[in-house]
Design a protein around this motif. Structure first.
Motif, short mmCIF file in Angstrom:
data_model
loop_
_atom_site.label_atom_id
_atom_site.label_comp_id
_atom_site.label_asym_id
_atom_site.label_seq_id
_atom_site.Cartn_x
_atom_site.Cartn_y
_atom_site.Cartn_z
N LEU A 113 50.94 26.12 33.01
CA LEU A 113 49.58 25.90 33.48
C LEU A 113 49.51 25.95 35.00
O LEU A 113 48.51 26.35 35.58
N GLN A 114 50.60 25.53 35.65
CA GLN A 114 50.67 25.60 37.11
C GLN A 114 51.90 26.37 37.55
O GLN A 114 52.97 26.27 36.95
N ASP A 115 51.70 27.18 38.61
CA ASP A 115 52.79 27.87 39.28
C ASP A 115 53.45 28.95 38.43
O ASP A 115 54.66 29.16 38.50
N ALA A 116 52.66 29.64 37.63
CA ALA A 116 53.18 30.81 36.93
C ALA A 116 53.33 31.97 37.92
O ALA A 116 52.74 31.97 38.99
N GLY A 117 54.14 32.96 37.55
CA GLY A 117 54.30 34.14 38.39
C GLY A 117 55.60 34.13 39.16
O GLY A 117 56.52 33.37 38.88
N PHE A 213 39.51 25.39 38.59
CA PHE A 213 39.79 26.57 39.40
C PHE A 213 39.30 27.83 38.67
O PHE A 213 38.17 27.86 38.22
N LEU A 214 40.15 28.86 38.51
CA LEU A 214 39.70 30.09 37.85
C LEU A 214 39.62 29.94 36.33
O LEU A 214 39.16 30.86 35.64
N LEU A 215 40.05 28.79 35.80
CA LEU A 215 39.89 28.51 34.36
C LEU A 215 38.56 27.83 34.07
O LEU A 215 38.27 27.51 32.92
N GLU A 216 37.75 27.64 35.09
CA GLU A 216 36.41 27.07 34.92
C GLU A 216 35.58 28.00 34.03
O GLU A 216 35.55 29.21 34.25
N PRO A 217 34.95 27.48 32.98
CA PRO A 217 34.14 28.33 32.10
C PRO A 217 33.10 29.12 32.88
O PRO A 217 32.46 28.60 33.80
N GLY A 218 32.96 30.40 32.52
CA GLY A 218 31.98 31.26 33.17
C GLY A 218 32.48 31.99 34.40
O GLY A 218 31.74 32.75 35.02
N LEU A 238 44.36 45.21 54.76
CA LEU A 238 44.87 46.04 53.67
C LEU A 238 45.28 45.15 52.49
O LEU A 238 46.23 44.36 52.62
N PRO A 239 44.58 45.22 51.36
CA PRO A 239 44.98 44.41 50.20
C PRO A 239 46.38 44.78 49.72
O PRO A 239 46.75 45.95 49.70
N SER A 240 47.15 43.77 49.36
CA SER A 240 48.48 44.00 48.78
C SER A 240 48.36 43.97 47.26
O SER A 240 47.27 43.86 46.70
N VAL A 241 49.50 44.05 46.57
CA VAL A 241 49.50 43.96 45.10
C VAL A 241 49.71 42.51 44.64
O VAL A 241 49.93 42.27 43.46
N PHE A 242 49.62 41.55 45.57
CA PHE A 242 49.88 40.16 45.22
C PHE A 242 48.58 39.36 45.09
O PHE A 242 47.59 39.63 45.77
N PHE A 243 48.64 38.35 44.21
CA PHE A 243 47.50 37.45 43.99
C PHE A 243 48.05 36.04 43.86
O PHE A 243 49.06 35.83 43.20
N ARG A 244 47.40 35.10 44.52
CA ARG A 244 47.77 33.69 44.33
C ARG A 244 46.60 32.95 43.70
O ARG A 244 45.49 32.95 44.23
N PHE A 245 46.88 32.31 42.57
CA PHE A 245 45.83 31.56 41.88
C PHE A 245 45.46 30.32 42.68
O PHE A 245 46.34 29.58 43.14
N PRO A 246 44.17 30.07 42.87
CA PRO A 246 43.75 28.81 43.49
C PRO A 246 44.34 27.61 42.74
O PRO A 246 44.33 27.57 41.51
N GLY A 247 44.89 26.67 43.50
CA GLY A 247 45.52 25.51 42.88
C GLY A 247 46.78 25.85 42.12
O GLY A 247 47.36 24.98 41.46
N LEU A 248 47.21 27.13 42.19
CA LEU A 248 48.34 27.64 41.40
C LEU A 248 48.11 27.44 39.90
O LEU A 248 49.05 27.31 39.12
N VAL A 249 46.85 27.41 39.49
CA VAL A 249 46.47 27.10 38.10
C VAL A 249 46.06 28.37 37.36
O VAL A 249 45.20 29.13 37.83
N SER A 250 46.67 28.58 36.20
CA SER A 250 46.34 29.74 35.36
C SER A 250 46.78 29.43 33.94
O SER A 250 47.41 28.41 33.67
N ASP A 251 46.46 30.32 33.01
CA ASP A 251 47.04 30.27 31.67
C ASP A 251 47.48 31.68 31.30
O ASP A 251 47.29 32.63 32.07
N GLN A 252 48.08 31.82 30.13
CA GLN A 252 48.64 33.11 29.76
C GLN A 252 47.58 34.21 29.70
O GLN A 252 47.81 35.33 30.17
N GLN A 253 46.42 33.88 29.16
CA GLN A 253 45.35 34.87 29.06
C GLN A 253 44.91 35.33 30.45
O GLN A 253 44.68 36.53 30.68
#
Length: 332
Positions: A113-117, A213-218, A238-253
């Motif tokens: 849930l936190q710090d994936a990648g 964070f980005l798991l907020e509905p909608g 220049l955008p890179s190929v990297f992305f950091r999730f706000p709060g380092l929060v994400s799920d598998q989907q």
């Protein structure tokens, strides 16, 4: 080699160099039809993977990545031999490159849930990759980070590599700070890898992480990703190929949704403000937006403690792209 052929080759190299210089210096003020677009692009001697397509003042452009080095660039579409693909076909075509190997590793680490990648770079080297997050903030940029790393490293490593995770809102709120960073890069004091950190970086003080964070509905991930890239390009970044999730929060989907845009999620194994100590090859996280002076102070203390090793080139800062490239070069 006859003189006519030599003259032709030299002219070709000159025109190519001037063309690439013009593209590198471009500020795209009137971006239209910015969208994901994938495929193979070739201009001798290099193969590129296409990530995005857009228009600016009547011309069509690509955002491309070198799948061996993870370097990105923008360029005019007409400059390349192109084969359009969907994301699955493009990833399969480049499957043996460091870029695709890094994407696959991030997907394997997508359950947390936190710090994936990606959490670390070159484990064999003594040194770190520094990432500083620029989340929305009313406080000014904490410039100590950049002046201090330049002071410590200017004799052994110049420009000094640093990766900045930037939000669209921060760019809009801090144009003078952004210009200051661009000037440091223009003077070859620092070399910045720009990481997409979402546009809005919404956060709730009450919602649980699985709805925050980005798991907020909608949440509109298309907007959060592409509008940030557009804002970067309009500001001459220049955008890179990297992305950091706000709060380092994400799920598998969410991870798989991100990698479908060709982006690699970057975590950390050393968030200094939380007391996590960096190891050899760590991707270190501090906040440069003025909201986390503790982490900045800890990083400055780290620099001071390593001053002797820095002077002997035994403790260095590493370019995040090179760290990831070297980790996955030759691996399966």
């Amino acid at each position: 080699m006859n003189s006519r052929l030599l003259k032709y080759i030299l002219t070709l190299f000159l025109l190519t160099g001037l063309h690439q210089l013009a593209c590198a210096q471009a500020n795209y003020r009137k971006i239209e039809n910015y969208k994901p677009y994938f495929g193979w692009a070739h201009h001798f001697p290099q193969d590129w993977m296409i990530l995005r397509q857009f228009e600016n003042e009547g011309k069509s452009y690509y955002l491309l990545v070198n799948p061996q080095t993870l370097q990105t660039k923008t360029d005019e579409c007409d400059f390349y031999e192109v084969k359009a693909m969907n994301i699955a076909q493009a990833r399969d075509f480049f499957k043996n490159t460091p870029y695709q190997k890094a994407l696959r590793k991030a997907e394997k680490q997508s359950v947390a849930l936190q710090d994936a990648g990606i959490e670390s770079g070159i484990p064999k080297e003594t040194g770190i990759s520094l990432t500083a997050d620029l989340c929305p903030s009313h406080r000014p940029l904490d410039k100590r980070i950049f002046t201090d790393i330049f002071t410590e490293f200017q004799k052994v490593e110049r420009p000094v590599p640093v990766a900045l995770s930037v939000t669209g809102v921060w760019m809009r709120q801090h144009p003078q700070d952004l210009e200051w960073l661009k000037q440091m890069q223009a003077k070859h004091e620092i070399y910045i890898t720009w990481i997409n950190h979402s546009f809005n970086h919404r956060v709730s003080l009450k919602a649980p992480l699985k709805k925050n964070f980005l798991l907020e509905p909608g949440t509109d991930m298309n907007y959060e990703i592409l509008e940030t890239e557009k804002a970067m390009l309009k500001n001459g970044l220049l955008p890179s190929v990297f992305f950091r999730f706000p709060g380092l929060v994400s799920d598998q989907q969410l991870i798989y949704k991100l990698t479908d845009y060709g982006l690699i999620p970057v975590g950390t194994d050393a968030w200094l403000a939380k007391g996590q100590q960096p190891q050899a090859g760590s991707i270190v996280l501090i906040h440069g937006n003025g909201n986390e002076p503790t982490g900045v102070n800890d990083f400055i203390k780290l620099l001071q403690s390593e001053a002797g090793a820095i002077a002997k080139k035994q403790w260095l800062l590493y370019d995040l792209r090179e760290s990831v490239e070297e980790e996955f070069e030759g691996s399966n």
